[in-house]
Design an enzyme around this catalytic site. Structure first.
Site, PDB file in Angstrom:
ATOM      1  NE  ARG A  69      -2.330  -1.210   3.652  1.00 46.89           N
ATOM      2  CZ  ARG A  69      -1.852  -0.357   4.537  1.00 46.89           C
ATOM      3  NH1 ARG A  69      -1.933   0.942   4.326  1.00 46.89           N
ATOM      4  NH2 ARG A  69      -1.305  -0.787   5.652  1.00 46.89           N
ATOM      5  CE1 TYR A 197       0.502  -6.050  -1.875  1.00 49.09           C
ATOM      6  CE2 TYR A 197      -0.648  -4.068  -1.173  1.00 49.09           C
ATOM      7  CZ  TYR A 197      -0.114  -5.310  -0.891  1.00 49.09           C
ATOM      8  OH  TYR A 197      -0.226  -5.811   0.382  1.00 49.09           O
ATOM      9  CE  LYS A 206      -6.001  -3.404   4.952  1.00 48.36           C
ATOM     10  NZ  LYS A 206      -6.232  -3.814   6.342  1.00 48.36           N
ATOM     11  CG  HIS A 226      -7.185  -2.420  10.494  1.00 47.06           C
ATOM     12  ND1 HIS A 226      -5.893  -1.945  10.582  1.00 47.06           N
ATOM     13  CD2 HIS A 226      -7.128  -3.476   9.657  1.00 47.06           C
ATOM     14  CE1 HIS A 226      -5.096  -2.682   9.826  1.00 47.06           C
ATOM     15  NE2 HIS A 226      -5.813  -3.631   9.258  1.00 47.06           N
ATOM     16  CB  SER A 248      -0.424  -3.298   8.693  1.00 50.50           C
ATOM     17  OG  SER A 248      -1.530  -2.498   8.366  1.00 50.50           O
ATOM     18  CB  ALA A 249       2.718  -6.714   9.348  1.00 50.16           C
ATOM     19  CB  CYS A 250       0.810  -6.369  14.972  1.00 51.63           C
ATOM     20  SG  CYS A 250       1.877  -4.950  15.189  1.00 51.63           S
ATOM     21  CG  ASP A 277      -7.486  -6.751   7.460  1.00 51.88           C
ATOM     22  OD1 ASP A 277      -6.631  -6.390   8.289  1.00 51.88           O
ATOM     23  OD2 ASP A 277      -7.653  -6.176   6.377  1.00 51.88           O
ATOM     24  NE  ARG A 379       0.008  -8.570   2.194  1.00 47.96           N
ATOM     25  CZ  ARG A 379      -0.664  -7.937   3.158  1.00 47.96           C
ATOM     26  NH1 ARG A 379      -1.785  -8.407   3.633  1.00 47.96           N
ATOM     27  NH2 ARG A 379      -0.177  -6.828   3.674  1.00 47.96           N
TER      28      ARG A 379
HETATM   29  C1  OXD Z   1      -2.853  -4.213   6.078  1.00 46.63           C
HETATM   30  C2  OXD Z   1      -3.397  -5.408   5.416  1.00 46.63           C
HETATM   31  O1  OXD Z   1      -1.937  -3.603   5.543  1.00 46.63           O
HETATM   32  O2  OXD Z   1      -4.303  -6.027   6.019  1.00 46.63           O
HETATM   33  O3  OXD Z   1      -3.354  -3.873   7.152  1.00 46.63           O
HETATM   34  O4  OXD Z   1      -2.976  -5.744   4.306  1.00 46.63           O
HETATM   35 MN    MN Z   2      -5.078  -4.966   7.718  1.00 47.78          MN
END
Ligand code: OXD
Ligand code: MN
Length: 596
Positions: A69, A197, A206, A226, A248-250, A277, A379
């Site tokens: 993103r 992407y 999103k 989110h 994101s990504a946690c 998500d 992904r």
């Molecule tokens: C993000 C995703 O970036 O879910 O939060 O892809």
């Molecule tokens: Mn996300």
């Protein structure tokens, strides 16, 4: 497929501008999807993988300059700048459209425009919202078929109403300099250009389900967040639901699909995934509780790090009907691989990296991203229904009742393992001060700490201050509101090692959270909120964790919190003059408690 004049007129207008050779309506049938897969394989846009090992799975590579993103090029275009706020990029709608129309003009010449009617949420439910995405990418069509509910029934449900979200996507030249991901919340439009992407082009996710939906939620009295949604099933069969927001990504997908530790499994605990998500939340008039649905139909998960230990459920989900993006192609058996999958990367000569180049795993150096086989933000797009732990409520029309809302961040020192807010208003404040490190999911520097309120910083479709006010106001209209918590799985010791084991063991913390919701366990009141008594976190069966470790994980260091308060003040100043008074009250109260 429809006589809706709002839909037909708009498509005609967009086609007159983009000039596709032909227009194809996506009807949601398997025959059409299969024909599109075959076409994408014939042009090289996708690679059909080993159908015995990975049935109905495909591989796609994005352009090298188009892998995440792009927050810097994501805009909220409201008539007034202050309605988008200081946190969002803003441009006036007319000015943005003038710029975009130049880029769109003639961009689909020689190409096909696909019309994708889709629903976020189960078609016909009170939660559902409809959208139509126009795109010139088969990859987008095939991903949307997984991530959303697509087909003729969406158009039937829409009827002749103008109430749908218009999404226009054109790949154009995948030119970074002219890449725009733009939202017009006041007119229900999304326009994306020069990217291929997922996060920038699967407009249901999103762009719609968070940015546009958050705006609609404020207008209509509900919330788009989110958040993952999971259900914890107790040995007696009761299921309690939690929603949780992490940047994101946690590890949201991992938490959403967690497998209980052995000691819990033996007792009969199970965890069910409703979503990984996004959560849409509405007050149920009958019981006054907040109910959640996952508006999506699939998972767009980060591949690297997904393995049999971290997330076996995700791994099994993506063993069929999946599109992999930017992972390693193992040409020996025509399968895929990514860093952290297992210790058997394809050998040199049998591996193609995410950029389509021969890849030598022996040259891999953890510290040098350029040696990765799979892109760190590669992904899998997989169907929710293929997930072994998908909740039986996944397709529920009314959603699931939420007992607890959990915020989380990646903080090395400040935040304890878990704490509970004093009440909804304080909980909204706790959400507003969430902080974490930046990750590979968004372009830009990695590892920098930043404030990410409610994990929505990149996803609020209006002024952040107004969004916080909406949180505060929602608390007043939910008679039986969920309790609000904060967790931090990422506290480190002096050598920088994570103290808490995380993954499935996070259930131990969720267990305490749910016990609090049922008034079954006491807590210690501290300056930041209620913290568990160390002995109330179940460490049965955990090898390296003692009561003292838990005590350490639960400490509240006043000095670092006072430092944080200063940082929060700066952040609030940045958000600007629409920060609600309630947030400043909570901040002042926190500071006073810390100084007491
Ligand atoms: C993000 C995703 O970036 O879910 O939060 O892809
Ligand atoms: Mn996300």
């Amino acid at each position: 497929m429809t006589n809706n004049k709002y839909v037909l007129n708009w498509i005609e207008e967009m086609a007159a501008m983009t000039k596709p050779d032909k227009i194809v309506w996506i009807d949601g049938t398997e025959e059409q999807a299969e024909a599109l897969r075959a076409e994408a394989c014939s042009t090289g846009e996708m690679i059909k993988l080993n159908q015995e090992l990975l049935p109905n799975c495909y591989l796609h590579r994005t352009a090298v300059n188009d892998v995440a993103r792009v927050e810097g090029r994501t805009y909220i275009c409201t008539e007034k700048k202050e309605d988008a706020g200081n946190i969002n990029n803003w441009m006036a709608p007319a000015e943005m459209k003038e710029k975009l129309f130049k880029l769109y003009r003639g961009s689909m010449k020689g190409r096909t425009m696909y019309v994708i009617p889709y629903s976020m949420g189960v078609v016909g439910s009170d939660f559902a919202k409809y959208g139509i995405e126009l795109t010139d990418s088969i990859y987008v069509v095939l991903n949307m078929l997984i991530m959303t509910r697509v087909g003729v029934n969406v158009l039937e449900a829409l009827g002749d109403s103008p109430d749908y979200i218009k999404g226009l996507h054109a790949r154009a030249d995948i030119d970074e300099e002219n890449r725009y991901i733009t939202h017009f919340p006041e007119t229900n439009e999304i326009m994306s250009v020069n990217s291929g992407y997922g996060g920038n082009v699967l407009l249901g996710k999103k762009c719609f389900a968070l940015r546009i939906a958050s705006y609609l939620g404020r207008k209509e009295g509900w919330m788009a967040e989110h958040m993952l949604i999971l259900g914890v099933e107790y040995p007696n069969g009761d299921i309690k639901y939690i929603t949780a927001a992490f940047p994101s990504a946690c590890g949201k997908t991992n938490l959403a699909m967690l497998i209980p530790p052995a000691i819990y499994r033996e007792k009969g605990y199970k965890v069910w995934c409703v979503g990984d998500d996004i959560a849409w939340l509405r007050v149920n008039k009958e019981d006054g509780k907040l109910y959640a649905v996952n508006p999506e139909n699939g998972f767009f998960g980060v591949a690297p790090g997904t393995n049999e230990k971290s997330n076996p459920n995700a791994l099994h989900t993506c063993m069929r009907d999946t599109i992999f993006t930017n992972v390693v192609h193992n040409t020996e058996n025509n399968t895929v691989w990514w860093e952290g999958l297992d210790n058997n990367p394809p050998t040199p000569g049998n591996a193609i990296d995410w950029q389509g180049r021969p890849w030598d795993c022996t040259k891999f150096d953890k510290k040098d991203k350029s040696t990765c086989g799979a892109h760190p933000n590669s992904r899998f797009t997989a169907l929710a229904k293929n997930c072994p732990c998908i909740s039986s409520e996944f397709n529920s029309l009314k959603g699931v009742p939420v007992s607890a809302i959990v915020f989380g961040g990646r903080r090395a020192k400040t935040a304890p393992l878990v704490y509970q807010s004093f009440d909804w208003k304080h909980g909204s404040f706790v959400g507003s001060i969430m902080a974490s490190e930046t990750t590979a999911a968004a372009a830009g520097a990695v590892g920098v700490v930043r404030r990410d309120p409610m994990a929505m910083r990149p996803f609020v479709g209006y002024n952040m201050g107004d969004y916080w006010k909406h949180w505060v106001e929602m608390g007043k209209v939910i008679p039986n509101a969920p309790k609000i918590f904060h967790v931090n799985w990422f506290r480190t010791d002096d050598e920088g090692h994570f103290i808490w084991p995380g993954f499935g063991d996070n259930l131990r913390v969720l267990d305490w959270i749910l016990a609090r919701c049922e008034d079954k366990v006491d807590a210690v009141e501290t300056a930041i909120g209620y913290v568990p008594k160390a002995e109330d976190i179940n460490i049965e069966g955990l090898e390296d964790i003692t009561l003292d470790t838990i005590k350490e994980l639960l400490t509240v260091d006043k000095a670092s919190w006072l430092e944080d308060v200063q940082n929060i003040k700066e952040f609030y100043a940045l958000v600007g003059d629409r920060v609600p008074a309630e947030m400043y009250e909570e901040l002042a109260a926190l500071e006073a408690r810390l100084n007491a």
